[in-house]
Design an enzyme around this catalytic site. Structure first.
Site, PDB file in Angstrom:
ATOM      1  N   GLU A 124       0.806  -1.230   0.000  1.00 26.04           N
ATOM      2  CA  GLU A 124       0.000   0.000   0.000  1.00 26.04           C
ATOM      3  C   GLU A 124       0.833   1.271   0.000  1.00 26.04           C
ATOM      4  O   GLU A 124       0.604   2.174  -0.787  1.00 26.04           O
ATOM      5  CB  GLU A 124      -0.933   0.035   1.216  1.00 26.04           C
ATOM      6  N   HIS A 193     -11.297  -4.447   9.975  1.00 19.19           N
ATOM      7  CA  HIS A 193     -11.762  -4.250   8.611  1.00 19.19           C
ATOM      8  C   HIS A 193     -13.038  -3.426   8.555  1.00 19.19           C
ATOM      9  O   HIS A 193     -13.743  -3.462   7.553  1.00 19.19           O
ATOM     10  CB  HIS A 193     -12.013  -5.614   7.943  1.00 19.19           C
TER      11      HIS A 193
END
Lengths: 394, 403
Positions: A124, A193
């Protein structure tokens, strides 16, 4: 079309017409061609119940309007913008050959190839920086985060490299990049999440932050974001991807844009203002549909943009209704609702409040897994109804 | 003739400001006198030098071990390095006078790196570095006065005073980045754009020995190699990451090998010709589509990490002095040129004088130019946006914002 409502659907006229009560003018937000707007009630579990809002005086559906899921709306937007401008490209994990982790980019790699649709390794910080650098050098990247939770690993590149560079360079280096992906809670995915980043990114000058609810929002905002010369964070919602909405003919045009920085009144009302963004907008509309039977008319505002926030629309509404409730999925402290309340206090609308403003937010805990716990960690329709009655003292 | 020359020079050196004020053309007049009396046939047009062989990683061949230096090139490199040297020393001075604030990371000692790199690439290529960026801002085309005025936070600064030491930008120069290592993925992204546009441009992506341990750099190595991005990763190894020597920070101090599958070369960063030849070699590799390369430039900074670091708690004065006397990049070039008749001590001294004057004038500008107007505070939030209002410290204070 009206006759086609199935056993699981309950046809309720709300807004312009109430069963058994007098006619009220239609909400101004109805787009000219649209007749039916499908609003999801509870998108998971118990079978979806859709409410149809009929525009007064129109029989049947306009032929040009179609049902489009949020997923397909995003897909269309990506396709159209890739086609329109060669500098636009998409990168992220699984966006190419897998067709997208959530299938948002389905078919695009096949159509545009390796140069425009790029699968990245699980890096990322690296690929976000690459996207930002590419934008600095004249491309217009769309950087997908599989979920915004993973953007935390790359947040330095989003804020320090993308958000601040135009300012630090006194206008010399623009960064036309779009960061997009699902944000906030999903279903049973656990604490790591499920975080909402609206407040995190909304905090930072230099960024624009948008949060679509409907298909029209998704398509128009994504297109507007790609065409914007500034770094835009687009916070989608995984649970909304599969939800169909009516898309008016004008919304199907390749140049259909939803302006960044402008809220939309989804439902006009007079008694209380419900301000929300993303999935919670749907809950507000459901609550409004229930409350209307008790004679309470809620005005539902879909923020659409977190930053720059359209405070004027909220103020105008509060001046009219005298009551304010904000609804969001994110945590309460330092959140979107907190900001709205502060801004209302500072502005002309404060003097029109008949009661303190109220915030409905995610519960102040990391998101648990068990269904009953998870459900109670997000504002539900019953919570909104309860809050409205509390605020109106009924 | 020599007496005349020396007399003229000493006049100038004794009162540069006064001379400049009284007769603005003083120095050039002196140099005109000197030039008129010099015989150009005394100088060679070029010379060939042996340069240190580079250590190679995953390469069969490396850059050449000889380099040709023309007189013009030599004079240009000398002037440029000297300008950067004096500019950095002037910054040191201004910082101690508290006219420059905040962070100030000086580049003196490392001049051969930025000048050597620039000599090997085209203006259309791209460069990005970290915060020790003043030298690069200059070689990429920013005027000294704009650099100094940015340091002093004035409206004539290259970023209108809004960036400061670590955030200077120029055409195809992307700063100036404050977060250690963050510029490396950015550089690969710029290289991606180069490849995407197909214009045969490359990106030089610089970082230090300290940054070399950042995870995002390894992520970037991977993607750059995978996608064959035209990116030269350049580690300016000046032996210390702030106060931590390389031995204390890295399990492997062979920075040119840290790219693993990426071919690498280790270069003498104090020798401008070595840097230039190595960069040409690496640039050719990238332009031919073979993918990234890694260069480690072994260099040294005379100052501490920043102006708040005296730079002697983690290294000895003797070490600093040894580098100065044996490996100073400007002295190395000067000796080469003088010993090979590419120039003379006098000619180079003239350049010194001119450079000092230029720096003085730039500093004068940087200390007298006004600070940016308050109205500037809200600007440059968004690009191509209709003007809007930005909130100040309270709800009653608003600033207009234009892009």
């Amino acid at each position: 079309m009206a006759a086609a409502a199935g056993a699981l659907r309950r046809l309720v006229r709300c807004g312009p017409q109430q069963v058994g009560s007098g006619r009220l003018p239609p909400p101004a937000s109805r787009s000219p061609g649209s007749v039916l707007t499908l609003v999801p009630v509870s998108p998971q579990g118990l079978g979806r119940r859709l409410r149809l809002q009929l525009r007064s005086g129109i029989h049947g559906s306009a032929p040009a309007a179609v049902q489009v899921t949020v997923r397909d709306a995003l897909n269309q937007a990506l396709d159209e913008e890739l086609e329109r401008d060669e500098r636009v490209f998409l990168l992220g994990e699984e966006v190419a050959q897998y067709d997208g982790a959530y299938k948002i980019s389905r078919g695009l790699w096949k159509k545009y190839g390796d140069k425009r649709i790029i699968d990245t390794p699980i890096s990322e910080m690296g690929f976000t920086g690459i996207a930002v650098g590419a934008a600095m050098a004249g491309l217009r990247p769309i950087c997908e985060f599989m979920t915004f939770n993973f953007s935390m690993q790359a947040i330095d590149q989003v804020i320090n490299s993308a958000g601040k560079t135009l300012y630090m360079s006194a206008g010399m280096v623009p960064v036309p990049v779009v960061f997009r992906g699902p944000n906030g809670a999903s279903a049973g995915v656990g604490a790591q999440h499920s975080q909402c980043f609206a407040a995190w990114y909304g905090h930072c000058p230099g960024l624009k932050v948008v949060s679509p609810w409907s298909s029209e929002d998704a398509k128009g905002l994504l297109k507007a974001s790609v065409r914007d010369d500034n770094p835009v964070v687009m916070l989608e919602n995984e649970l909304m991807y599969g939800v169909p909405f009516e898309m008016a003919e004008e919304a199907q045009s390749k140049d259909f844009l939803v302006p960044i920085g402008k809220a939309k009144i989804e439902r006009q009302g007079t008694h209380v203002t419900l301000v929300s963004h993303s999935r919670s907008v749907g809950h507000c509309l459901e609550a409004a549909a229930v409350l209307v039977k008790e004679g309470v008319e809620c005005e539902v505002i879909n923020l659409r943009t977190i930053r720059p926030m359209d405070v004027e629309s909220i103020e105008a509404s509060v001046v009219k209704t005298n009551h304010l409730i904000t609804v969001e999925g994110g945590w309460p402290q330092f959140g979107v609702g907190a900001e709205i309340c502060a801004r209302i206090m500072e502005g002309p609308a404060f003097n029109y409040l008949d009661a303190p403003a109220v915030r409905l937010t995610g519960a102040d805990v990391p998101m648990p897994y068990a269904k009953i716990l998870e459900e109670n960690c997000l504002p539900q329709v019953k919570d909104i109804i309860f809050a409205v009655k509390k605020v109106l003292n009924i | 003739m020599r007496k005349m020359l020396l007399a003229a020079l000493s006049r100038v050196l004794q009162g540069p400001a006064a001379a400049a004020a009284a007769r603005p053309g003083a120095v050039s007049e002196v140099s005109r006198v000197v030039v008129a009396s010099r015989n150009y046939a005394d100088f060679a047009s070029e010379a060939t030098f042996d340069i240190k062989k580079c250590d190679l990683h995953r390469l069969e061949e490396g850059p050449p071990v000889t380099a040709v230096l023309t007189r013009e090139e030599g004079l240009h490199y000398y002037r440029t390095m000297q300008t950067i040297r004096r500019m950095e020393l002037k910054s040191d001075q201004l910082y101690k006078q508290k006219i420059i604030r905040g962070f100030c990371h000086l580049y003196d000692g490392q001049e051969a790196c930025c000048v050597g790199l620039e000599a090997a690439i085209n203006p259309t290529d791209h460069v990005i570095t970290a915060y020790r960026a003043h030298g690069y801002a200059y070689t990429r085309g920013t005027a000294v006065r704009e650099i100094l005025a940015e340091l002093t936070g004035r409206k004539g600064g290259c970023a209108k005073g809004k960036g400061g030491s670590m955030h200077m930008y120029a055409h195809h120069f992307y700063g100036g980045n404050g977060i250690v290592g963050a510029q490396v993925p950015l550089g690969a992204g710029i290289a991606l754009a180069c490849k995407y546009f197909g214009k045969d441009e490359i990106c030089l992506t610089l970082y230090g020995d300290g940054a070399a341990n950042q995870g995002q750099i390894f992520e970037t190595y991977n993607m750059a190699a995978l996608w064959k991005l035209p990116c030269i990763f350049i580690c300016e190894n000046n032996r210390y990451g702030m106060g931590t020597s390389v031995e204390r920070a890295a399990a492997s101090t062979d920075y040119y090998k840290r790219g693993d599958y990426i071919p690498g070369i280790r270069v003498d960063g104090m020798d401008i010709l070595c840097v230039r030849e190595a960069t040409k070699f690496a640039a050719e590799h990238c332009r031919s589509g073979k993918g990234p390369m890694l260069m480690e430039l072994q260099t040294y900074r005379y100052h501490g990490h920043s102006m708040s670091d005296p730079g002697i708690s983690y290294r000895t004065r003797e070490e600093i002095q040894e580098v100065r006397s044996k490996s100073d990049p400007i002295t190395l070039l000067k000796d080469r040129m003088v010993n090979n008749s590419l120039s003379s001590v006098e000619e180079l001294k003239e350049i010194d004088v001119e450079v000092r004057k230029e720096i003085e004038e730039a500093a004068q500008f940087a200390t007298t130019d006004p600070e940016p107007p308050l109205e500037e505070l809200g600007n440059h939030i968004y690009k191509n946006e209709p003007p809007f209002e930005v909130r100040g410290p309270s709800q009653w204070i608003k600033y207009k914002s234009v892009g």
